[in-house]
Design a protein around this motif. Structure first.
Motif, PDB file in Angstrom:
ATOM      1  N   ALA A  47      44.754  45.567  42.244  1.00 29.25           N
ATOM      2  CA  ALA A  47      44.803  45.176  40.829  1.00 29.25           C
ATOM      3  C   ALA A  47      45.161  46.374  39.957  1.00 29.25           C
ATOM      4  CB  ALA A  47      43.454  44.592  40.401  1.00 29.25           C
ATOM      5  N   ILE A  48      44.531  47.502  40.207  1.00 26.81           N
ATOM      6  CA  ILE A  48      44.813  48.704  39.413  1.00 26.81           C
ATOM      7  C   ILE A  48      46.264  49.131  39.599  1.00 26.81           C
ATOM      8  CG2 ILE A  48      44.269  51.161  39.143  1.00 26.81           C
ATOM      9  CD1 ILE A  48      41.318  50.352  39.800  1.00 26.81           C
ATOM     10  N   ALA A  49      46.750  49.100  40.837  1.00 21.06           N
ATOM     11  CA  ALA A  49      48.146  49.464  41.096  1.00 21.06           C
ATOM     12  C   ALA A  49      49.092  48.531  40.339  1.00 21.06           C
ATOM     13  CB  ALA A  49      48.426  49.421  42.598  1.00 21.06           C
ATOM     14  N   GLN A  50      48.799  47.235  40.356  1.00 19.90           N
ATOM     15  CA  GLN A  50      49.660  46.266  39.677  1.00 19.90           C
ATOM     16  C   GLN A  50      49.625  46.463  38.158  1.00 19.90           C
ATOM     17  OE1 GLN A  50      51.688  43.938  41.169  1.00 19.90           O
ATOM     18  NE2 GLN A  50      52.493  43.614  39.121  1.00 19.90           N
ATOM     19  N   ILE A  51      48.447  46.688  37.618  1.00 24.38           N
ATOM     20  CA  ILE A  51      48.320  46.894  36.173  1.00 24.38           C
ATOM     21  C   ILE A  51      49.065  48.159  35.757  1.00 24.38           C
ATOM     22  CG2 ILE A  51      46.660  47.412  34.327  1.00 24.38           C
ATOM     23  CD1 ILE A  51      44.661  45.584  35.951  1.00 24.38           C
ATOM     24  N   GLU A  52      48.921  49.232  36.543  1.00 24.36           N
ATOM     25  CA  GLU A  52      49.656  50.472  36.260  1.00 24.36           C
ATOM     26  C   GLU A  52      51.160  50.233  36.331  1.00 24.36           C
ATOM     27  OE1 GLU A  52      48.116  53.223  39.180  1.00 24.36           O
ATOM     28  OE2 GLU A  52      46.641  54.024  37.770  1.00 24.36           O
ATOM     29  N   TYR A  59      41.786  49.183  32.617  1.00 28.46           N
ATOM     30  CA  TYR A  59      40.387  49.322  32.209  1.00 28.46           C
ATOM     31  C   TYR A  59      39.636  48.101  32.721  1.00 28.46           C
ATOM     32  CZ  TYR A  59      41.846  46.194  28.438  1.00 28.46           C
ATOM     33  OH  TYR A  59      42.333  45.128  27.723  1.00 28.46           O
ATOM     34  N   GLY A  60      38.330  48.104  32.618  1.00 31.34           N
ATOM     35  CA  GLY A  60      37.492  47.079  33.225  1.00 31.34           C
ATOM     36  C   GLY A  60      37.907  45.651  32.953  1.00 31.34           C
ATOM     37  N   LEU A  61      38.112  45.284  31.695  1.00 28.54           N
ATOM     38  CA  LEU A  61      38.458  43.906  31.354  1.00 28.54           C
ATOM     39  C   LEU A  61      39.816  43.513  31.932  1.00 28.54           C
ATOM     40  CD1 LEU A  61      37.695  41.288  29.947  1.00 28.54           C
ATOM     41  CD2 LEU A  61      38.707  42.207  27.844  1.00 28.54           C
ATOM     42  N   ALA A  62      40.780  44.410  31.881  1.00 30.04           N
ATOM     43  CA  ALA A  62      42.107  44.118  32.435  1.00 30.04           C
ATOM     44  C   ALA A  62      42.023  43.919  33.947  1.00 30.04           C
ATOM     45  CB  ALA A  62      43.077  45.244  32.103  1.00 30.04           C
ATOM     46  N   TYR A  66      42.774  40.367  35.980  1.00 27.78           N
ATOM     47  CA  TYR A  66      43.705  40.305  37.104  1.00 27.78           C
ATOM     48  C   TYR A  66      43.023  39.679  38.323  1.00 27.78           C
ATOM     49  CZ  TYR A  66      47.028  41.660  40.696  1.00 27.78           C
ATOM     50  OH  TYR A  66      47.933  41.629  41.739  1.00 27.78           O
ATOM     51  N   LEU A  67      41.802  40.128  38.605  1.00 29.60           N
ATOM     52  CA  LEU A  67      41.074  39.636  39.774  1.00 29.60           C
ATOM     53  C   LEU A  67      40.688  38.168  39.647  1.00 29.60           C
ATOM     54  CD1 LEU A  67      38.789  42.713  40.481  1.00 29.60           C
ATOM     55  CD2 LEU A  67      40.715  41.929  41.870  1.00 29.60           C
ATOM     56  N   GLU A  68      40.494  37.701  38.425  1.00 31.05           N
ATOM     57  CA  GLU A  68      40.106  36.302  38.227  1.00 31.05           C
ATOM     58  C   GLU A  68      41.233  35.335  38.573  1.00 31.05           C
ATOM     59  OE1 GLU A  68      38.268  36.073  34.364  1.00 31.05           O
ATOM     60  OE2 GLU A  68      36.372  36.845  35.174  1.00 31.05           O
ATOM     61  N   GLU A  69      42.439  35.846  38.821  1.00 28.17           N
ATOM     62  CA  GLU A  69      43.513  35.000  39.339  1.00 28.17           C
ATOM     63  C   GLU A  69      43.243  34.647  40.796  1.00 28.17           C
ATOM     64  OE1 GLU A  69      47.276  36.937  38.665  1.00 28.17           O
ATOM     65  OE2 GLU A  69      46.863  37.175  36.531  1.00 28.17           O
ATOM     66  N   GLN A  70      42.432  35.474  41.496  1.00 30.65           N
ATOM     67  CA  GLN A  70      42.113  35.252  42.909  1.00 30.65           C
ATOM     68  C   GLN A  70      40.689  34.767  43.107  1.00 30.65           C
ATOM     69  OE1 GLN A  70      42.831  39.214  44.253  1.00 30.65           O
ATOM     70  NE2 GLN A  70      44.916  38.771  44.874  1.00 30.65           N
ATOM     71  N   ASN A 102      36.417  52.773  29.703  1.00 36.91           N
ATOM     72  CA  ASN A 102      36.961  53.690  30.694  1.00 36.91           C
ATOM     73  C   ASN A 102      38.239  53.125  31.279  1.00 36.91           C
ATOM     74  OD1 ASN A 102      34.831  55.626  30.625  1.00 36.91           O
ATOM     75  ND2 ASN A 102      33.579  54.243  31.822  1.00 36.91           N
ATOM     76  N   SER A 103      39.135  54.019  31.647  1.00 32.19           N
ATOM     77  CA  SER A 103      40.367  53.667  32.329  1.00 32.19           C
ATOM     78  C   SER A 103      40.270  54.206  33.750  1.00 32.19           C
ATOM     79  CB  SER A 103      41.548  54.315  31.600  1.00 32.19           C
ATOM     80  OG  SER A 103      42.735  54.130  32.311  1.00 32.19           O
ATOM     81  N   TYR A 104      40.871  53.507  34.704  1.00 29.39           N
ATOM     82  CA  TYR A 104      40.792  53.898  36.105  1.00 29.39           C
ATOM     83  C   TYR A 104      42.194  54.133  36.643  1.00 29.39           C
ATOM     84  CZ  TYR A 104      36.070  52.255  35.514  1.00 29.39           C
ATOM     85  OH  TYR A 104      34.794  52.095  35.052  1.00 29.39           O
TER      86      TYR A 104
END
Length: 138
Positions: A47-52, A59-62, A66-70, A102-104
């Motif tokens: 998810a983080i890779a895709q968002i980037e 960040y957490g909500l984003a 993304y994960l809530e699609e799965q 926070n951003s990851y």
């Protein structure tokens, strides 16, 4: 990889299982292997890779959206426990966006693990991974 009705090809699934059991070189600095990660942690990294890749801030909500699609529902505690664990395993870096957010970012080790896993899954299913970042085809 998938049958016409949307199911995973059984031959591919068997090959993937064998590949995941034999991934000793996919190791982060902390000694964590790809196979050590839970499916949810793997999905968080993806998810983080895709968002980037989409040019957004992971960040957490984003990440949760993304994960809530799965997943039906991503509980706040579950997400942040896993983000903290991935950071402790040297697979994520945390930066502060503002006082509350926070951003990851994936570490180079996490990116390498994710890329190698993708190559192995594609190879197990007879697919070719094509570089889209201007690099060489793999």
């Amino acid at each position: 990889m998938f049958t016409p009705d949307g199911y995973v090809c059984h031959d591919c699934a068997d090959e993937l299982a064998i590949e995941y059991e034999a991934e000793p070189e996919l190791i982060a600095d902390g000694g964590i292997t790809w196979a050590d990660l839970t499916g949810f942690k793997r999905d968080v990294l993806e998810a983080i890779a895709q968002i980037e890749r989409d040019g957004e801030e992971p960040y957490g909500l984003a990440i949760s959206e993304y994960l809530e699609e799965q997943y039906v529902d991503v509980l706040h505690g579950r997400l942040y426990q896993n983000l903290d664990a991935l950071e402790e395993d040297s697979l994520l870096e945390r930066d502060e966006l503002d006082g509350r957010t926070n951003s990851y970012t994936l570490t180079p080790e996490a990116k390498a693990m994710l890329e190698e896993s993708t190559r192995r899954r594609a190879d197990a299913c007879g697919l070719q991974v094509i570089a889209t970042d201007g690099g060489e085809d793999t």
